[in-house]
Design a protein around this motif. Sequence first.
Motif, PDB file in Angstrom:
ATOM      1  N   GLU A 244       0.830  -1.206   0.000  1.00 32.74           N
ATOM      2  CA  GLU A 244       0.000   0.000   0.000  1.00 32.74           C
ATOM      3  C   GLU A 244       0.864   1.256   0.000  1.00 32.74           C
ATOM      4  N   ASN A 256      -5.677   8.485  -3.796  1.00 31.28           N
ATOM      5  CA  ASN A 256      -5.556   7.834  -2.491  1.00 31.28           C
ATOM      6  C   ASN A 256      -5.676   6.332  -2.663  1.00 31.28           C
ATOM      7  N   LEU A 258      -6.740   2.851  -1.096  1.00 27.63           N
ATOM      8  CA  LEU A 258      -7.620   2.308  -0.061  1.00 27.63           C
ATOM      9  C   LEU A 258      -7.496   0.792  -0.024  1.00 27.63           C
ATOM     10  N   ASN A 259      -7.201   0.248   1.157  1.00 26.84           N
ATOM     11  CA  ASN A 259      -7.222  -1.209   1.287  1.00 26.84           C
ATOM     12  C   ASN A 259      -8.667  -1.671   1.455  1.00 26.84           C
ATOM     13  N   GLN A 261     -10.427  -2.767   3.964  1.00 29.65           N
ATOM     14  CA  GLN A 261     -11.180  -2.213   5.091  1.00 29.65           C
ATOM     15  C   GLN A 261     -11.481  -0.734   4.891  1.00 29.65           C
ATOM     16  N   GLU A 262     -10.555  -0.009   4.305  1.00 27.90           N
ATOM     17  CA  GLU A 262     -10.767   1.424   4.076  1.00 27.90           C
ATOM     18  C   GLU A 262     -11.827   1.677   3.009  1.00 27.90           C
ATOM     19  N   GLN A 263     -12.050   0.698   2.126  1.00 24.94           N
ATOM     20  CA  GLN A 263     -13.095   0.831   1.119  1.00 24.94           C
ATOM     21  C   GLN A 263     -14.487   0.814   1.754  1.00 24.94           C
ATOM     22  N   ALA A 265     -14.920   1.872   5.236  1.00 26.19           N
ATOM     23  CA  ALA A 265     -14.464   2.390   6.526  1.00 26.19           C
ATOM     24  C   ALA A 265     -15.614   2.589   7.501  1.00 26.19           C
ATOM     25  N   TYR A 268     -16.838  -0.838   9.077  1.00 30.32           N
ATOM     26  CA  TYR A 268     -15.899  -1.392  10.053  1.00 30.32           C
ATOM     27  C   TYR A 268     -15.784  -0.504  11.294  1.00 30.32           C
ATOM     28  N   LYS A 269     -15.959   0.791  11.112  1.00 31.23           N
ATOM     29  CA  LYS A 269     -15.934   1.697  12.263  1.00 31.23           C
ATOM     30  C   LYS A 269     -17.128   1.429  13.179  1.00 31.23           C
TER      31      LYS A 269
END
Length: 412
Positions: A244, A256, A258-259, A261-263, A265, A268-269
């Motif tokens: 990454e 940016n 995005l992995n 999980q970030e896709q 976010a 998951y938050k």
Amino acid sequence: MKLAFEIARRYLYAKKSQNIINIISMISVFGVLTGSMALVIVLSVFNGVHNFMGDLYTAFDPDFKLVPTSGKVISTDSINYKQLKQADDVLFVSEILEHQALLKFRTRKMPGVVYGVDDNFNKVSSIDSIIIDGKYELKYKSEYRGVIGKRLADQLAIRLNFVTPLSMYVPKRKGNINMMAPQNAFKQEYLSPSGFFAVYQEEYDGQYLIVDIEQARRLLQYDNKTISSLAIKAKEGVDLESAEKNIQAIVGSNMNVLNQQEQHAEFYKVMKVEKLFSYLILSFIIAIAAFNIVANLAMLIFEKKDSIFTLKSMGADQKLITRIFMTEGWLISLVGILAGTFLGIIVVLIQEHFGIIKFMGSGHYITDAYPIALEWLDVLVVIITVSTISALAAWYPVRVIVNKYYSASDIG
């Protein structure tokens, strides 16, 4: 410390003069046991849901998704595109162009997302594995085709064997609008659905229409270098965190990285917050249960007040006697912690491997049994949490009660 432990251990197993002390001890152990077991199981349920939803998203999402830092689209000329495709960590790169559109089939109309992808999309994702009807095919000879989300297909009443094509409408980006003929303000494209996919998530199944990126660019009036994102499949065995960082260094500040999980976010938050609050609520319940230990220790100290005088006569100071009864409380809680944690682990492993507890009702579920997953870090957190709560619950009361009887022995 060893002396305090040995005396506390003898007190734990010694026969009590009043049976009520034994009963309260059993209640104390059972309370800690139940709390520890519940905490292990609840945290494991959140782990299971987290992993299960992650697996669903993984079927559609790539390892990395590159999105513009500003605006909706970007040109591949704005980044080191050639270097990115040749990077050591990168196996495949797929160009994506997506946009909101109005979808029409016969008399039905629905808003959706036209998701234009190139030939590498089935290599950066597992789209083939989630095709539930038909096949993944975006172009057949000169005819454009598309794969549509099952929920969206149902809303439009589309079937694969229908001859009528699916229409896509978006406002024209170029040219003037004739108010006398507003229907000409829209760009239109047609395709025949080749398959249905199901991620079992409304944001995908109820919105997405996957089409060839050439058709998407023609519909949206973009050139062949315009994209809204890039999907990347990392090489097998590479460190994803390192990959990454390397990819971000290549594309610079224009995009940016995005992995997976970030896709998602936000999802998951929310999961982390729910898990945290469940942990805090159960910890509070365990804290209430831990006060049974205080009652047990108070009665035990009262029973052993003669022993306190004897130990004091032999030179034991107040700190040693306090330590003895604190250790006694810790041993009582330890029995409950270890038994509860062990039973929690057994329940989780049985559910994880055999799926004993299943969803009720006759509905169509993605999985038959409740998802659950054991993480040993959670087990360690449970042991530390319950041990700390039990120690803190007993610390102040034991000091006060021991001080009372220790001082009384001076008078006596």
